[in-house]
Enzyme design. Sequence first.
Site, PDB file in Angstrom:
ATOM      1  N   TYR A 140       0.845  -1.206   0.000  1.00 36.02           N
ATOM      2  CA  TYR A 140       0.000   0.000   0.000  1.00 36.02           C
ATOM      3  C   TYR A 140       0.879   1.255   0.000  1.00 36.02           C
ATOM      4  O   TYR A 140       0.710   2.153  -0.831  1.00 36.02           O
ATOM      5  CB  TYR A 140      -0.926   0.010   1.226  1.00 36.02           C
ATOM      6  CG  TYR A 140      -1.548   1.359   1.475  1.00 36.02           C
ATOM      7  CD1 TYR A 140      -2.543   1.857   0.640  1.00 36.02           C
ATOM      8  CD2 TYR A 140      -1.131   2.158   2.545  1.00 36.02           C
ATOM      9  CE1 TYR A 140      -3.107   3.107   0.855  1.00 36.02           C
ATOM     10  CE2 TYR A 140      -1.690   3.405   2.767  1.00 36.02           C
ATOM     11  CZ  TYR A 140      -2.667   3.874   1.919  1.00 36.02           C
ATOM     12  OH  TYR A 140      -3.216   5.115   2.132  1.00 36.02           O
ATOM     13  N   LYS A 178     -14.931   0.995   7.782  1.00 36.41           N
ATOM     14  CA  LYS A 178     -13.560   0.523   7.555  1.00 36.41           C
ATOM     15  C   LYS A 178     -13.202  -0.723   8.359  1.00 36.41           C
ATOM     16  O   LYS A 178     -12.133  -1.302   8.159  1.00 36.41           O
ATOM     17  CB  LYS A 178     -12.557   1.647   7.864  1.00 36.41           C
ATOM     18  CG  LYS A 178     -12.635   2.791   6.866  1.00 36.41           C
ATOM     19  CD  LYS A 178     -11.622   3.891   7.166  1.00 36.41           C
ATOM     20  CE  LYS A 178     -10.210   3.423   6.970  1.00 36.41           C
ATOM     21  NZ  LYS A 178      -9.218   4.507   7.148  1.00 36.41           N
TER      22      LYS A 178
END
EC number: 5.1.3.20
Length: 310
Positions: A140, A178
């Site tokens: 990421y 999330k």
Amino acid sequence: MIIVTGGAGFIGSNIVKALNDKGITDILVVDNLKDGTKFVNLVDLNIADYMDKEDFLIQIMSGEELGDIEAIFHEGACSSTTEWDGKYMMDNNYQYSKELLHYCLEREIPFLYASSAATYGGRTSDFIESREYEKPLNVYGYSKFLFDEYVRQILPEANSQIVGFRYFNVYGPREGHKGSMASVAFHLNTQLNNGESPKLFEGSENFKRDFVYVGDVAAVNLWFLESGKSGIFNLGTGRAESFQAVADATLAYHKKGSIEYIPFPDKLKGRYQAFTQADLTNLRNAGYDKPFKTVAEGVTEYMAWLNRDS
């Protein structure tokens, strides 16, 4: 029209709210609502249109005109630091961003995008927006770093605004979707409301992060759109505060509970940022001079929002 990609997500929906607060509603939200729970982030907001991310990307790649676009806030990405599918991550975060950037450059549309403090990796000092300080720990962070590097090549020749924000530890309203990637404040609040002991890793008084309130993040985004400044900027408070401080503010709001300390998981060892603190020199030099909320201020405001119906 203003486009917000990831507009049903955490930071994107807060940018939509900040635009609404200025009376702006001509907004196209682009997102992937496969996770249908994200709609709650938009339900109290006013937008003109919604488009699925894949449909949007097809239109962008075909060069199709989408109307009179004032700016694009590009917040759409896979933001999971525990996702190790590199092809998925590079397609979603790197290629998609490049397509969108070139669409904007060709039409001189301001492009404001989400980078990340994950670009710095395991540093414990000198969080400075410069190549020698960047060494991401996960794919990421690498996808975000690589796009920043791509932008750096283009910035000197660009005829329109390009600005990237290296978000540090953002917390606040509209992050409930999330799951495990939501902030510590969110999880502690949930545990307390479920009658459980709020949990922190052992040593949490020593783990310090730059926790930045999402309302402040949205305010910086809108300020840059108005100022027209370009570049890559850290977006944190410039202060490192401990996870313990987050817990203390949460318990102070609830006026109950005590922390249960749990062992630090082996799988996170060596892949965990123990310390982050944004260097705000470039942000301040660009002219942004407003203060950022402390953890005590931000968490208190967040708790009031989370528990508004109780």
